[in-house]
Design a protein around this motif. Structure first.
Motif, PDB file in Angstrom:
ATOM      1  N   TRP A 363       0.820  -1.221   0.000  1.00 41.07           N
ATOM      2  CA  TRP A 363       0.000   0.000   0.000  1.00 41.07           C
ATOM      3  C   TRP A 363       0.852   1.268   0.000  1.00 41.07           C
ATOM      4  O   TRP A 363       0.377   2.336   0.407  1.00 41.07           O
ATOM      5  CB  TRP A 363      -0.910   0.003   1.238  1.00 41.07           C
ATOM      6  N   ARG A 368      -5.493  -0.175  -1.217  1.00 39.40           N
ATOM      7  CA  ARG A 368      -6.460  -0.665  -2.208  1.00 39.40           C
ATOM      8  C   ARG A 368      -6.717  -2.138  -1.951  1.00 39.40           C
ATOM      9  O   ARG A 368      -5.819  -2.868  -1.511  1.00 39.40           O
ATOM     10  CB  ARG A 368      -6.004  -0.398  -3.644  1.00 39.40           C
ATOM     11  N   TYR A 370      -9.541  -5.490  -3.371  1.00 35.22           N
ATOM     12  CA  TYR A 370     -10.667  -5.931  -4.184  1.00 35.22           C
ATOM     13  C   TYR A 370     -11.907  -6.008  -3.288  1.00 35.22           C
ATOM     14  O   TYR A 370     -11.908  -6.713  -2.269  1.00 35.22           O
ATOM     15  CB  TYR A 370     -10.340  -7.301  -4.793  1.00 35.22           C
ATOM     16  N   SER A 376      -4.140  -8.652  -3.584  1.00 35.05           N
ATOM     17  CA  SER A 376      -3.312  -9.568  -4.360  1.00 35.05           C
ATOM     18  C   SER A 376      -1.961  -9.787  -3.676  1.00 35.05           C
ATOM     19  O   SER A 376      -1.314  -8.829  -3.236  1.00 35.05           O
ATOM     20  CB  SER A 376      -3.111  -8.947  -5.746  1.00 35.05           C
ATOM     21  N   PRO A 426      -4.288  -9.791  -9.772  1.00 37.65           N
ATOM     22  CA  PRO A 426      -3.940  -8.351  -9.758  1.00 37.65           C
ATOM     23  C   PRO A 426      -4.848  -7.534 -10.668  1.00 37.65           C
ATOM     24  O   PRO A 426      -5.292  -6.449 -10.282  1.00 37.65           O
ATOM     25  CB  PRO A 426      -2.494  -8.330 -10.262  1.00 37.65           C
ATOM     26  N   HIS A 427      -5.175  -8.061 -11.851  1.00 35.34           N
ATOM     27  CA  HIS A 427      -5.977  -7.220 -12.761  1.00 35.34           C
ATOM     28  C   HIS A 427      -7.395  -7.035 -12.238  1.00 35.34           C
ATOM     29  O   HIS A 427      -8.020  -6.000 -12.455  1.00 35.34           O
ATOM     30  CB  HIS A 427      -5.937  -7.748 -14.204  1.00 35.34           C
ATOM     31  N   HIS A 430      -6.977  -4.303  -9.503  1.00 38.36           N
ATOM     32  CA  HIS A 430      -6.722  -2.960 -10.039  1.00 38.36           C
ATOM     33  C   HIS A 430      -7.926  -2.443 -10.831  1.00 38.36           C
ATOM     34  O   HIS A 430      -8.246  -1.251 -10.781  1.00 38.36           O
ATOM     35  CB  HIS A 430      -5.437  -2.950 -10.863  1.00 38.36           C
ATOM     36  N   ASP A 433     -10.357  -1.254  -8.330  1.00 42.49           N
ATOM     37  CA  ASP A 433      -9.878  -0.023  -7.689  1.00 42.49           C
ATOM     38  C   ASP A 433     -10.025   1.171  -8.634  1.00 42.49           C
ATOM     39  O   ASP A 433     -10.419   2.270  -8.214  1.00 42.49           O
ATOM     40  CB  ASP A 433      -8.411  -0.227  -7.285  1.00 42.49           C
ATOM     41  N   ASP A 434      -9.732   0.942  -9.920  1.00 42.32           N
ATOM     42  CA  ASP A 434      -9.881   2.030 -10.908  1.00 42.32           C
ATOM     43  C   ASP A 434     -11.339   2.471 -11.004  1.00 42.32           C
ATOM     44  O   ASP A 434     -11.633   3.668 -11.113  1.00 42.32           O
ATOM     45  CB  ASP A 434      -9.385   1.583 -12.295  1.00 42.32           C
TER      46      ASP A 434
END
Ligand code: NAP
Length: 496
Positions: A363, A368, A370, A376, A426-427, A430, A433-434
Motif C-alpha cells: 500500500w 487498495r 478488491y 493480491s 492483480p488485474h 486494479h 480499484d480504478d
C-alpha cells in the motif's frame, strides 16, 4: 481465559463490530474452529476505547446494530457508548463466542507460509496457525496525535479523546481541546461546565445538523419485543432515508442545498454572536468532511468560559499552547480530538503475504483492495472495513455485514472444493480499484474544497465507498472465484 490452540481454521484479528460479527456468522455456518485475537482486555473495539464523556453514535440505533440481532431495548434513537458496548458483549455471549475470544493477545506479526498454505499469527501471548486470516482491526482504532512542535515537552496532562483519562479531574482547570470533529462535538458540551477555562482550537469548522435524539419509551420497546418484523421495517426505512444522501455526496452536490440551509439555520439560531458565528461557518461544501450531528455543541461554544481559537497552533510549551504571532495561552490539560490513523493503519505493517511482503509495502502508494476485502499477494486474507468501505452517510455495520457474506461464501468455497488458497488476481483488484476511483472523482469528498481524514497523503480517498450500500452488497453477495487464483489442496501437496 481460553487456551490459544496451535492450529485453527479461521483467525480473526479484533473484536469490534466487524470481527465479532464475522466470527458469529462463520459459526452459524458450522465453522466452529474460529479464534478471535483481541489486543485489549475487553471486547468492543472503538466502542470499548472511546469512552469520552458524551460518547454516542450519530447513526440511529436500529441501523447501528447487527441485522441478525435486532435490539428492542435501545433507550435512545441514537445510542450512547455504554449501551453499544453492552450490546456487543451481549451478542458475544448469546452466540457462544466468549470461549473463542483471546483477550490480551495483540497480533505482533502474521506471515503467510506458501508451502503449508497457512498464516502463522504471532501474538504477545502465543502463536496460532490459521488457514484463513480475517483482519478486523478497525479503521478508527489507532489514535492520531497531531504533529505540533513541542507537544512532547508538555508537562501538564495530555490525552487523546480515544483514550480518555478518567482518572483526571478537569474541574476548574484551563483546558485546551485540539480539533472540532465528531468526537470533540460530543465531549465539549460535557466538559464545558467543569472546566475553568476552555480553549477550543479549531482548524476547520464542521457542518453541524440538529441531532434530534429522543428516548424510546416502554411502549415502543414492548412493541419491538413483540414484533421484531416491525423493528426490521423501521430499520429498512432509516436505511433507505440515509441512502438518499449518496446522491448529494456522489452525484449532484446541489442536492445538499436543503441540508446546508438547515445547518445554517441551526448555526444562526444557536449562535447569536456574529463574530463566533463567522468562525463557525464552513467555507467548503457540506459533506466534504463528516457532518456532525449535535444540539449542544454550538451552545457550549458560546458559554463565557469558552474561547474558540482559529489561529494556527504554532507550538506547545511546557504549560501552554502558543498560536501564530506568539500568543500564549496557559493550560493545565490538552485533549487531542484529532482523529485516527485511517489511511495508514498500523496493522498493515504486521501482515506479511507472499514473499514476505508487508501489506504496508503493498500500500505504499495508497490502500487498495478488491471489494475492500482481498489484496493480491495476500492469499486467504480477508480485510473487514478495509479500503473504500466506509459510509459517510450510513451505518458502517451494513458494510461489515456485506463483507461477512463475502467471507462466509469464500470459506464455504475453500471447504467444499478442497481449496488450499485463493489469491485475488492483480488485474481484478486494479480494475475494481480504478472503477472506485472513477466514481470517487465526482464526489464531494474530492471536490468539496476541504481536506479530511477520508483522503490519504496523496489526496486519494481510500476510505469511503462512493455509492449506495445496496451496490456494495450486490458486489459482495457471492464469492466470485473467477477473480481469484485458486490453488487446490491435493494438487499443491498441501497438508489438510
Ligand atoms: P476527526 O473527524 O478526524 O477530527 C479531527 C479534528 O482534529 C479535526 O477538527 C481536525 O482539523 C483537527 N486536527 C487534526 N490534526 C490537527 C492539528 N495538527 N492541529 C489542529 N487541529 C488538528 O476525528 P474525530 O472527531 O475523532 O472523528 C473521527 C471519526 O470517527 C468521525 O469522522 C466519525 O466517522 C467517527 N466518529 C463517529 C462518532 C459517532 O457519533 N458515530 C463520534 C465520534 C467519531 P481539520 O478538520 O482541519 O483536519
Amino acid at each position: 481465559m481460553p487456551h490459544l490452540p496451535d492450529e485453527t481454521e479461521v483467525a480473526v484479528i479484533g473484536s469490534g463490530f466487524s470481527g465479532l460479527g464475522a466470527a458469529i456468522r462463520l459459526r452459524q455456518d458450522g465453522v466452529d474452529d474460529v479464534v478471535v485475537l483481541e489486543r485489549a482486555d475487553d471486547i468492543g473495539g472503538t466502542w470499548r476505547d472511546n469512552t469520552y464523556p458524551g460518547a454516542a453514535c450519530d447513526v440511529p440505533s436500529h441501523l447501528y446494530s447487527f441485522g441478525f440481532a435486532p435490539n428492542p431495548e435501545w433507550s435512545h434513537s441514537f445510542s450512547r457508548q455504554p449501551e453499544i458496548l453492552a450490546y456487543l458483549r451481549h451478542c458475544a455471549g448469546r452466540y457462544g463466542l466468549l470461549p473463542r475470544i483471546h483477550l490480551g493477545h495483540e497480533v505482533l506479526e502474521a506471515r503467510w507460509d506458501d508451502a503449508a498454505a497457512r498464516w502463522t499469527v504471532r501474538t504477545t501471548r502465543g502463536t496460532v496457525r490459521a488457514r484463513v486470516l480475517v483482519s478486523a482491526a478497525g479503521p478508527l482504532s489507532d489514535p492520531a496525535l497531531p504533529d505540533i512542535p513541542g507537544l512532547e515537552t508538555f508537562t501538564g496532562t495530555l490525552f487523546h479523546s480515544g483514550a480518555w483519562d478518567h482518572g483526571h479531574d478537569l474541574t476548574g482547570e484551563r483546558v485546551a481541546v485540539v480539533g472540532t470533529g465528531a468526537s470533540a462535538a460530543q465531549f465539549v458540551p460535557e466538559i464545558q461546565p467543569l472546566a475553568g477555562r476552555l480553549h477550543v482550537f479549531q482548524r476547520t469548522p464542521s457542518w453541524v445538523l440538529p441531532r434530534r435524539d429522543r428516548t424510546l419509551g416502554r411502549v415502543e420497546k414492548r412493541v419491538y419485543r413483540a414484533m421484531p418484523a416491525l423493528q426490521r421495517m423501521v430499520r429498512t426505512g432509516i436505511y433507505l432515508g440515509r441512502e438518499l444522501y449518496v446522491l448529494g455526496f456522489t452525484v449532484d452536490q446541489r442536492l445538499l442545498r436543503l441540508a446546508s440551509r438547515i445547518a445554517r439555520g441551526h448555526l444562526e439560531r444557536q449562535v447569536p454572536d456574529p463574530e463566533l458565528r463567522a468562525k463557525l461557518t464552513p467555507a467548503y461544501t457540506m459533506g466534504c468532511k463528516r457532518i456532525v450531528l449535535s444540539d449542544d455543541f454550538y451552545p457550549a461554544l458560546g458559554r463565557p468560559n469558552v474561547e474558540v481559537v482559529t489561529d494556527r497552533i504554532e507550538r506547545v510549551g511546557p504549560r501552554s499552547v502558543v498560536t501564530a504571532g506568539g500568543v500564549e495561552r496557559p493550560v493545565d490539560t490538552i485533549i487531542c480530538a484529532t482523529g485516527f490513523r485511517a489511511t495508514d493503519p498500523p496493522i498493515a505493517y504486521r501482515i506479511h503475504g507472499r514473499g514476505g511482503r508487508s501489506l504496508a509495502d503493498a500500500w505504499r502508494t495508497g490502500m487498495r483492495a478488491y471489494k475492500g476485502t482481498t489484496v493480491s499477494g495476500f492469499p486467504n486474507l480477508f480485510l473487514l472495513l478495509g479500503p473504500n468501505t466506509g459510509g459517510a452517510h450510513t451505518s458502517v455495520v451494513l458494510m461489515a455485514e456485506a463483507q461477512h457474506e463475502y467471507l462466509r461464501d469464500a470459506v464455504r468455497f475453500l471447504r467444499e472444493h478442497d481449496v488450499a488458497a485463493v489469491d485475488v488476481r492483480p488485474h481484478a483488484m486494479h480494475g475494481y480499484d480504478d472503477a472506485v476511483a472513477r466514481r470517487m472523482d465526482r464526489t464531494v469528498w474530492v471536490h468539496g474544497g476541504c481536506r479530511s481524514w477520508y483522503l490519504d497523503r496523496n489526496g486519494r480517498n481510500t476510505t469511503l465507498w462512493p455509492s449506495f450500500v445496496a451496490g456494495f452488497r450486490r458486489r459482495t453477495a457471492r464469492f466470485d472465484r473467477d477473480s481469484y487464483r485458486v490453488r487446490a489442496r491435493a494438487a499443491a501437496g498441501v497438508p489438510t
